[in-house]
Design an enzyme around this catalytic site. Structure first.
Site, mmCIF file in Angstrom:
data_model
loop_
_atom_site.group_PDB
_atom_site.id
_atom_site.type_symbol
_atom_site.label_atom_id
_atom_site.label_comp_id
_atom_site.label_asym_id
_atom_site.label_seq_id
_atom_site.Cartn_x
_atom_site.Cartn_y
_atom_site.Cartn_z
ATOM 1 N N GLY A 121 2.754 50.168 -17.046
ATOM 2 C CA GLY A 121 2.997 49.199 -18.098
ATOM 3 C C GLY A 121 2.813 49.806 -19.463
ATOM 4 O O GLY A 121 2.314 50.923 -19.609
ATOM 5 N N PRO A 122 3.190 49.090 -20.503
ATOM 6 C CA PRO A 122 3.075 49.613 -21.871
ATOM 7 C C PRO A 122 1.615 49.763 -22.277
ATOM 8 O O PRO A 122 0.710 49.211 -21.644
ATOM 9 C CB PRO A 122 3.798 48.541 -22.715
ATOM 10 C CG PRO A 122 3.767 47.308 -21.889
ATOM 11 C CD PRO A 122 3.807 47.748 -20.462
ATOM 12 N N GLY A 165 -4.197 46.675 -20.648
ATOM 13 C CA GLY A 165 -5.436 46.602 -19.885
ATOM 14 C C GLY A 165 -5.431 47.343 -18.578
ATOM 15 O O GLY A 165 -6.176 46.985 -17.658
ATOM 16 N N SER A 181 22.811 48.485 -20.152
ATOM 17 C CA SER A 181 22.588 47.045 -20.161
ATOM 18 C C SER A 181 23.027 46.366 -21.452
ATOM 19 O O SER A 181 22.851 45.165 -21.592
ATOM 20 C CB SER A 181 21.111 46.746 -19.908
ATOM 21 O OG SER A 181 20.324 47.229 -20.979
ATOM 22 N N LYS A 240 12.082 42.282 -21.383
ATOM 23 C CA LYS A 240 13.118 41.830 -22.312
ATOM 24 C C LYS A 240 12.967 40.349 -22.646
ATOM 25 O O LYS A 240 13.118 39.934 -23.807
ATOM 26 C CB LYS A 240 14.494 42.102 -21.707
ATOM 27 C CG LYS A 240 14.813 43.578 -21.552
ATOM 28 C CD LYS A 240 16.161 43.790 -20.895
ATOM 29 C CE LYS A 240 16.476 45.278 -20.734
ATOM 30 N NZ LYS A 240 17.787 45.500 -20.088
#
Length: 857
Positions: A376-377, A381, A699, A742
């Site tokens: 994840g970014p 956490g 996309s 997104k």
């Protein structure tokens, strides 16, 4: 006449030499060429006579006055020399003794008398005979000559003292030589020089020059002998010290045994203690065998040996490893759920996975530890979640930072052949934890490097494979280690840099960004109390409301996680702390107006997508390694010849997607009310703002089509609609990745409707409930369905074959648009551009699987 010298010069006393010396040297003498030796005056030299001419000469000399002249040959390989083959300066000598050897050669002992030179050859048969000129030495005298002679004598005496092969009689003879010329010739004859150098000394008639050359040679040999002696002394001292230490240790052990002491410092007691520790460590059989072998080897080593310390360190590592120690898992699922909810807000999927693992452990005690990978970014956490998992399980926690690691030895350890070798980080952390089942976090897995020292990612293949890690081998320990009890958790910002075999060994769990409401709750529960405590504030001094937190989140942060939000809260706390420290009790609590005072003007506008209701501009959605972003696609037309230009650092895949979009528009131009003749006379320029940031991926296809249709029909697209999806030349919409990221980006940007590919409908279940309730989702299978949503009053949806499609479930669920942008919008172009710049993507855009990191200028 092939004559040689025998081994060494004979040493006679001056009295013996004086008895054999004649008073006068005749003018004519027999000439004896000799090879490999130079005879000096005052020296006795043995010669081997083998040539027939030389034998005839010696017979004649012995029958007469025993005098002859010896001259050195220039080249030893010359068997029958001529006058040109010998040096012109030689030595007149008298024959002391002749021995006839059994092999047919004669051994001749000669005593050198004076330097002589050949003036004229008289005859060469049956042997050489010539007229000679004898050189009389100059009178020995002068202070300089005496000083040179003294220096040479002292150097020679020191050489004799340092050289074990020189007999003691040489020093006595050296001291007995009073005349400088005799001393110089004696030293020259015994120097370790070649034939040419000795002949040069023989031809040096000046006694001062001769001594200078001799002194230079003596000093050179003396330095060599001194250095050699120093080296031998150093070696002898080292050997003597080792032997001395060994004997002292043995004596000390004997004394301790006699006194009945415990020998606490002795090697035997140390080995006995190590054997006891090894026996109590609970090692597996293979490890115990290796430990006993090293113990036996340690007993044969001296404590002074460098290998002794290496073996002791190795045994200490084996003893301190937790081979059997385990921490007991907390199998209370309710308690674990309470701990996870207390430490983290949201993250329901991960919490559910941890509780499932606990349930399996409760039912099956010998199960293997899972291997999870949180992707994840930044700031969502991932790392702190590992600590919460360890707390929920009741296990020890250890973290290994993999960012920038390039050496395989950091994972597998160094081999013991290297100086300063140690085990790898995995073994080190397990030893620190003291149990064999800790929670071990491999942080920043995607930041691993590789170079000539190996590939750390490849070394992790065995570590992160549940079917193999029960037999992991560290290069330093060299014994199998069971890692199957370890709970491995890896973290990464994105998976593309991670090798496919390594990804295949882990269970991938994606952590997307938080919604605004989730960020508000996280700030209230965790961030605000932590920052207040870290900055020395009381809880009552900083209690922002939900509206204030929402203002900070929307106006001062643009991220998927909460790291920037925590920094902003920290800035406010530091500002409040400064006021309290300055004004003391006069300082009041926190007021909402202080946000702008401490953080400055708002850098972001929430309603950034509401000003784009102009033809040729639509809102696309992008997925980046740090979360989702909205992306504006602009197009403009100008008179020309049908040219098509793309700008904005667009990659090859996105460029091909734009070409496909243009082909779809041209093939459906008549149905969509586009004049084809106008296309051939118009140049189209498509630009994606934030031109300094690379963008790529397929996309953006539906956004490209919508932009071109909006431009060529002069109709404004709905400003609150965002879209993503790949297109085909048949007008189909294909699925993409990063749906959750997104959609969250669209939600943060204030969009009300999101168009997604129909085949991405299962991904809607991953969205937070609040987002699903506040937004409308259109699931499109064709481009016509996309355009029907973007231009509801202008384009009718049709299938690829021209037939009107049946309404999709998503279309039925679609909420009515609350407001439409009027054609006469009063928004200025300046405001539109400023809003678009503020809402530009923060990383690589347009692609469903973009991987490159953001770069702003």
């Amino acid at each position: 006449m092939a004559d040689h010298s025998q081994d060494g010069d004979l040493i006679l006393t001056p009295d013996e030499l004086g008895k054999s010396a004649p008073t006068e040297i005749p003018r004519e003498l027999p000439i004896l060429p000799i090879r490999g030796v130079v005879v000096f005056p005052g020296t006795v030299v043995p010669l081997t006579i083998g040539r027939e001419k030389s034998k005839l000469l010696t017979d004649a000399v012995l029958a007469g006055d025993r005098l002859l002249a010896v001259f050195a040959q220039r080249h030893e390989q010359t068997l029958d020399p001529t006058l040109d083959d010998i040096y012109r300066v030689g030595t007149a000598a008298t024959v002391l003794k002749l021995l006839r050897m059994p092999d047919g050669t004669n051994s001749l002992l000669v005593h050198g008398l004076k330097r002589v030179g050949i003036e004229q050859m008289i005859t060469t048969e049956p042997y050489w005979r010539a007229t000679i000129h004898a050189h009389d030495e100059a009178a020995d005298g002068g202070i300089e000559i005496a000083a040179l002679a003294h220096s040479a004598r002292q150097s020679a005496l020191e050489i004799i003292e340092l050289s074990p092969n020189i007999p003691d009689e040489a020093a006595a003879i050296l001291r007995s030589l009073d005349k400088p010329s005799a001393l110089a010739d004696y030293l020259a004859a015994n120097l370790s020089l070649g034939l040419v150098q000795k002949q040069e000394l023989l031809e040096t008639f000046d006694i001062g020059d001769r001594f200078r050359k001799i002194n230079a040679t003596l000093n050179n040999q003396l330095e060599i002998l001194r250095l050699s002696q120093k080296i031998q002394d150093d070696v002898r001292k080292g050997i003597d010290k080792t032997q001395r230490d060994y004997f002292l240790q043995e004596q000390m052990r004997a004394i301790q045994r006699e006194l009945g002491e415990g020998e606490d410092g002795g090697l035997a007691s140390q080995i006995a203690e190590l054997r006891k520790q090894v026996a109590e460590a609970g090692m597996p059989e293979a490890v115990l065998k290796e430990a006993n072998r090293e113990l036996d080897r340690l007993g044969r080593l001296s404590q002074a040996s460098p290998e002794h310390a290496l073996v002791r360190d190795y045994l200490q590592w084996l003893i301190e490893m937790p081979w059997t120690e385990e921490s007991e898992d907390q199998l209370d699922l309710k308690l674990a759920e309470h701990i996870l909810n207390e430490d983290h807000y949201g993250l329901e999927k991960i919490k559910r996975r941890i509780l499932e693992y606990l349930a399996v452990r409760k039912l099956k005690q010998d199960g293997r530890g899972p291997i999870l990978c949180f992707v994840g970014p930044p700031g969502v956490g991932k790392t702190s979640l590992g600590q919460s998992i360890a707390r929920a399980l009741g296990r020890k926690f250890a973290r290994i930072a993999l960012g920038g690691v390039r050496d395989e030895a950091d994972i597998r350890g160094h081999r013991r052949t290297y100086i300063g070798s140690i085990p790898g980080r995995i073994v080190q952390e397990i030893r620190k934890c003291g149990v064999r089942n800790p929670v071990l976090m491999l942080d920043e897995l995607d930041k691993l490097g590789r170079d000539m020292r190996g590939d750390p990612g490849a070394a992790l293949l065995e570590v992160l494979d549940p079917a193999q890690n029960h037999n992991f081998t560290d290069h330093y320990l060299g014994v199998p280690i069971d890692l199957s009890k370890v709970f491995f958790i890896a973290t990464a910002n994105y998976l593309d840099p991670v090798d496919a075999p390594l990804r295949d060994r882990m269970e991938i769990i994606e952590l997307s960004g938080y919604t605004i409401e989730e960020k508000v709750e996280i700030a209230k529960r965790y961030l605000v109390p932590r920052q207040a405590a870290e900055n020395g504030l009381k809880e009552s001094a900083f209690r922002p409301s939900a509206d204030v937190l929402r203002e900070i989140i929307e106006g001062y942060t643009r991220e998927a996680g909460v790291r920037t939000l925590e920094r902003k809260l920290g800035s406010i706390c530091r500002g409040l702390a400064a006021r309290v420290a300055r004004d003391g009790a006069k300082a009041g609590g926190f007021e909402p107006k202080l946000v702008a005072e401490f953080l400055g003007p708002r850098p972001f506008e929430r309603e950034m997508a509401s000003n784009l209701g102009v033809p040729g501009v639509v809102t696309g959605l992008a997925y980046t390694p740090v979360g989702g972003q909205i992306m504006f696609i602009e197009a403009t037309a100008m008179p020309g010849r049908g040219g098509f230009q793309l700008t904005g650092q667009i990659g090859d895949v996105m460029r091909e997607s734009a070409q496909a979009a243009l082909s779809v528009v041209r093939s459906n131009a008549k149905r969509w009310g586009i004049d084809l003749s106008r296309l051939s006379q118009t140049d189209i320029h498509v630009h994606v703002p934030a031109g300094a940031i690379p963008k790529d991926g397929p996309s953006a296809g539906v956004a490209m089509v919508s932009t071109l249709v909006s431009l060529l029909t002069n109709r404004a697209a709905k400003a609150d609609v965002g879209m993503t999806g790949e297109i085909t030349l048949r007008g189909l919409v294909l699925p993409i990745g990063g749906v959750k990221e997104k959609v969250l980006a669209a939600h943060l940007a204030g969009l009300k409707t999101v168009i997604l590919p129909k085949r991405n409908e299962p991904d809607l279940a991953e969205l937070p409930k609040a987002v699903r309730e506040q937004m409308t989702f259109v699931l499109a299978a064709t481009v016509d369905e996309v355009l029907a949503t973007v231009f509801p009053d202008a384009v009718q949806p049709q299938k690829a074959g021209g037939r009107k499609p049946a309404a999709s479930p998503a279309s039925k669920r679609k909420a009515p648009v609350s407001a439409k942008l009027s054609a006469g919008s009063k928004r200025t172009e300046k405001a539109r551009r400023a809003s678009a710049a503020r809402g530009g993507p923060a990383a690589k855009g347009g692609g469903g699987t973009g991987t490159a990191a953001a770069k702003r200028r």
